[in-house]
Write a protein that holds these residues in place. Structure first.
Motif, PDB file in Angstrom:
ATOM      1  N   THR A   1     -48.423  56.754 -56.744  1.00 18.28           N
ATOM      2  CA  THR A   1     -49.276  57.336 -55.794  1.00 18.28           C
ATOM      3  C   THR A   1     -48.134  57.652 -54.327  1.00 18.28           C
ATOM      4  OG1 THR A   1     -50.791  55.766 -55.433  1.00 18.28           O
ATOM      5  CG2 THR A   1     -51.288  57.311 -56.782  1.00 18.28           C
ATOM      6  N   LEU A   2     -47.493  56.936 -54.194  1.00 20.12           N
ATOM      7  CA  LEU A   2     -46.550  56.605 -52.826  1.00 20.12           C
ATOM      8  C   LEU A   2     -45.518  57.983 -53.367  1.00 20.12           C
ATOM      9  CD1 LEU A   2     -46.415  52.470 -52.838  1.00 20.12           C
ATOM     10  CD2 LEU A   2     -47.973  53.862 -52.019  1.00 20.12           C
ATOM     11  N   LYS A   3     -44.157  57.509 -54.303  1.00 13.77           N
ATOM     12  CA  LYS A   3     -43.702  58.655 -54.318  1.00 13.77           C
ATOM     13  C   LYS A   3     -44.331  59.762 -53.265  1.00 13.77           C
ATOM     14  CE  LYS A   3     -41.684  56.678 -57.860  1.00 13.77           C
ATOM     15  NZ  LYS A   3     -39.595  55.826 -56.858  1.00 13.77           N
ATOM     16  N   GLY A   4     -43.265  60.227 -52.881  1.00 16.21           N
ATOM     17  CA  GLY A   4     -43.102  61.462 -51.712  1.00 16.21           C
ATOM     18  C   GLY A   4     -44.677  61.678 -50.380  1.00 16.21           C
ATOM     19  N   ASN A   5     -45.445  59.773 -50.915  1.00 18.46           N
ATOM     20  CA  ASN A   5     -46.899  59.675 -49.577  1.00 18.46           C
ATOM     21  C   ASN A   5     -45.939  59.107 -48.778  1.00 18.46           C
ATOM     22  OD1 ASN A   5     -48.311  62.104 -50.709  1.00 18.46           O
ATOM     23  ND2 ASN A   5     -48.184  60.458 -52.323  1.00 18.46           N
ATOM     24  N   ILE A   6     -45.244  58.336 -48.091  1.00 24.23           N
ATOM     25  CA  ILE A   6     -45.090  57.595 -47.734  1.00 24.23           C
ATOM     26  C   ILE A   6     -43.405  57.864 -46.858  1.00 24.23           C
ATOM     27  CG2 ILE A   6     -44.179  55.843 -49.887  1.00 24.23           C
ATOM     28  CD1 ILE A   6     -45.151  53.492 -48.923  1.00 24.23           C
ATOM     29  N   ASP A   7     -43.433  57.271 -45.987  1.00 26.30           N
ATOM     30  CA  ASP A   7     -42.589  56.884 -44.620  1.00 26.30           C
ATOM     31  C   ASP A   7     -41.899  55.714 -45.254  1.00 26.30           C
ATOM     32  OD1 ASP A   7     -41.063  59.278 -44.067  1.00 26.30           O
ATOM     33  OD2 ASP A   7     -42.072  58.885 -41.659  1.00 26.30           O
ATOM     34  N   LEU A   8     -41.854  54.966 -45.476  1.00 24.87           N
ATOM     35  CA  LEU A   8     -40.951  53.640 -45.553  1.00 24.87           C
ATOM     36  C   LEU A   8     -40.022  53.882 -47.254  1.00 24.87           C
ATOM     37  CD1 LEU A   8     -43.667  51.538 -44.516  1.00 24.87           C
ATOM     38  CD2 LEU A   8     -41.776  52.235 -43.263  1.00 24.87           C
ATOM     39  N   PRO A   9     -39.146  52.569 -47.217  1.00 23.52           N
ATOM     40  CA  PRO A   9     -38.601  52.158 -48.616  1.00 23.52           C
ATOM     41  C   PRO A   9     -40.021  51.693 -48.816  1.00 23.52           C
ATOM     42  CG  PRO A   9     -37.503  51.805 -46.624  1.00 23.52           C
ATOM     43  CD  PRO A   9     -38.638  51.998 -46.236  1.00 23.52           C
ATOM     44  N   ILE A  10     -39.595  51.902 -50.064  1.00 24.67           N
ATOM     45  CA  ILE A  10     -40.533  51.126 -51.488  1.00 24.67           C
ATOM     46  C   ILE A  10     -40.031  49.621 -51.716  1.00 24.67           C
ATOM     47  CG2 ILE A  10     -42.726  51.346 -53.697  1.00 24.67           C
ATOM     48  CD1 ILE A  10     -42.723  53.495 -52.481  1.00 24.67           C
ATOM     49  N   ILE A  11     -40.212  48.339 -51.598  1.00 24.32           N
ATOM     50  CA  ILE A  11     -39.752  47.377 -52.679  1.00 24.32           C
ATOM     51  C   ILE A  11     -39.866  46.231 -53.719  1.00 24.32           C
ATOM     52  CG2 ILE A  11     -38.742  45.165 -51.953  1.00 24.32           C
ATOM     53  CD1 ILE A  11     -37.138  47.241 -49.992  1.00 24.32           C
ATOM     54  N   ASN A  12     -39.465  46.901 -54.678  1.00 25.11           N
ATOM     55  CA  ASN A  12     -40.498  45.958 -55.330  1.00 25.11           C
ATOM     56  C   ASN A  12     -39.941  44.441 -55.995  1.00 25.11           C
ATOM     57  OD1 ASN A  12     -43.426  46.755 -56.734  1.00 25.11           O
ATOM     58  ND2 ASN A  12     -42.373  48.649 -57.484  1.00 25.11           N
ATOM     59  N   TRP A  13     -39.405  43.942 -57.449  1.00 23.22           N
ATOM     60  CA  TRP A  13     -38.638  43.583 -57.629  1.00 23.22           C
ATOM     61  C   TRP A  13     -38.070  42.530 -58.884  1.00 23.22           C
ATOM     62  CZ3 TRP A  13     -43.828  43.569 -56.978  1.00 23.22           C
ATOM     63  CH2 TRP A  13     -44.680  43.659 -58.024  1.00 23.22           C
ATOM     64  N   SER A  14     -37.188  41.613 -58.592  1.00 19.04           N
ATOM     65  CA  SER A  14     -36.261  41.897 -59.980  1.00 19.04           C
ATOM     66  C   SER A  14     -36.367  40.273 -60.548  1.00 19.04           C
ATOM     67  CB  SER A  14     -34.575  42.029 -60.093  1.00 19.04           C
ATOM     68  OG  SER A  14     -34.389  41.067 -58.761  1.00 19.04           O
ATOM     69  N   VAL A  15     -37.421  39.391 -59.849  1.00 15.09           N
ATOM     70  CA  VAL A  15     -38.085  38.353 -60.626  1.00 15.09           C
ATOM     71  C   VAL A  15     -39.128  38.474 -60.665  1.00 15.09           C
ATOM     72  CG1 VAL A  15     -37.845  36.116 -60.948  1.00 15.09           C
ATOM     73  CG2 VAL A  15     -35.359  37.821 -60.404  1.00 15.09           C
ATOM     74  N   ASP A  16     -40.386  38.915 -61.280  1.00 19.69           N
ATOM     75  CA  ASP A  16     -41.612  38.444 -61.594  1.00 19.69           C
ATOM     76  C   ASP A  16     -42.015  36.711 -61.947  1.00 19.69           C
ATOM     77  OD1 ASP A  16     -44.434  38.091 -61.122  1.00 19.69           O
ATOM     78  OD2 ASP A  16     -44.419  40.354 -62.951  1.00 19.69           O
ATOM     79  N   THR A  17     -42.541  35.786 -61.299  1.00 21.95           N
ATOM     80  CA  THR A  17     -42.327  34.922 -61.115  1.00 21.95           C
ATOM     81  C   THR A  17     -43.671  34.601 -62.001  1.00 21.95           C
ATOM     82  OG1 THR A  17     -44.090  34.388 -59.317  1.00 21.95           O
ATOM     83  CG2 THR A  17     -41.796  33.753 -59.429  1.00 21.95           C
ATOM     84  N   ASN A  18     -45.080  35.657 -62.114  1.00 25.07           N
ATOM     85  CA  ASN A  18     -46.594  35.292 -63.205  1.00 25.07           C
ATOM     86  C   ASN A  18     -47.019  34.710 -62.534  1.00 25.07           C
ATOM     87  OD1 ASN A  18     -46.666  38.074 -64.905  1.00 25.07           O
ATOM     88  ND2 ASN A  18     -44.885  36.589 -65.390  1.00 25.07           N
ATOM     89  N   ASP A  19     -46.726  34.384 -61.066  1.00 26.62           N
ATOM     90  CA  ASP A  19     -47.762  33.081 -60.015  1.00 26.62           C
ATOM     91  C   ASP A  19     -49.029  32.501 -60.605  1.00 26.62           C
ATOM     92  OD1 ASP A  19     -47.318  34.135 -57.971  1.00 26.62           O
ATOM     93  OD2 ASP A  19     -46.376  33.369 -57.044  1.00 26.62           O
TER      94      ASP A  19
END
Length: 141
Positions: free
Chosen positions: A39-57
């Motif tokens: 839902t963020l694509k096209g609706n946000i004026d910032l870069p979106i940061i996800n992750w490459s390592v999910d620790t599942n902490d």
């Protein structure tokens, strides 16, 4: 994912205002809850940061003093990022075992020659110009 476009934008604007009020500057990037970007694509004026390592902490959240959980988490992270400079590691600072793991990880990574930086700094070091609305998972080679 359940917010309307209007509610999403209102929520983002309120959050950005609170961050600016508390920290003295507005956010330059954002990580969506749960990594959900649809839902963020096209609706946000910032870069979106996800992750490459999910620790599942959040699944392994041990109590303070739970050395086994902290050691397991630290070993997992070191194994995942070793040889992958530019990795983005997802950790939640609200869990005692994650805090303990960070205390183990940081000196180990530094001794391995890694430098811990903000996402903005990482992008700059990797010669990546962060684009508004674009999702990034890693800056590894």
């Amino acid at each position: 994912d359940k917010l309307s476009r209007r509610d999403l934008i209102d929520n983002m604007n309120r959050t950005a205002s609170l961050i600016a009020e508390a920290g003295g500057q507005s956010p330059t990037v954002m990580r969506p809850p749960g990594g959900n970007c649809s839902t963020l694509k096209g609706n946000i004026d910032l870069p979106i940061i996800n992750w490459s390592v999910d620790t599942n902490d959040w699944r392994k959240k041990g109590n303070a003093g739970n050395a086994a959980a902290a050691r397991e988490l630290a070993d997992y992270i070191i194994n995942e990022v070793n040889g992958n400079p530019g990795s983005i590691v997802l950790m939640h600072d609200i869990y005692p075992s994650t805090k303990e793991a960070a205390c183990r990880i940081i000196p180990r990574l530094i001794s391995m020659g890694y430098q811990l930086v903000t996402v903005d700094e990482l992008a700059r070091y990797k010669n990546v110009s962060l684009e508004k609305g674009k999702t990034y998972y890693s800056f590894a080679n």
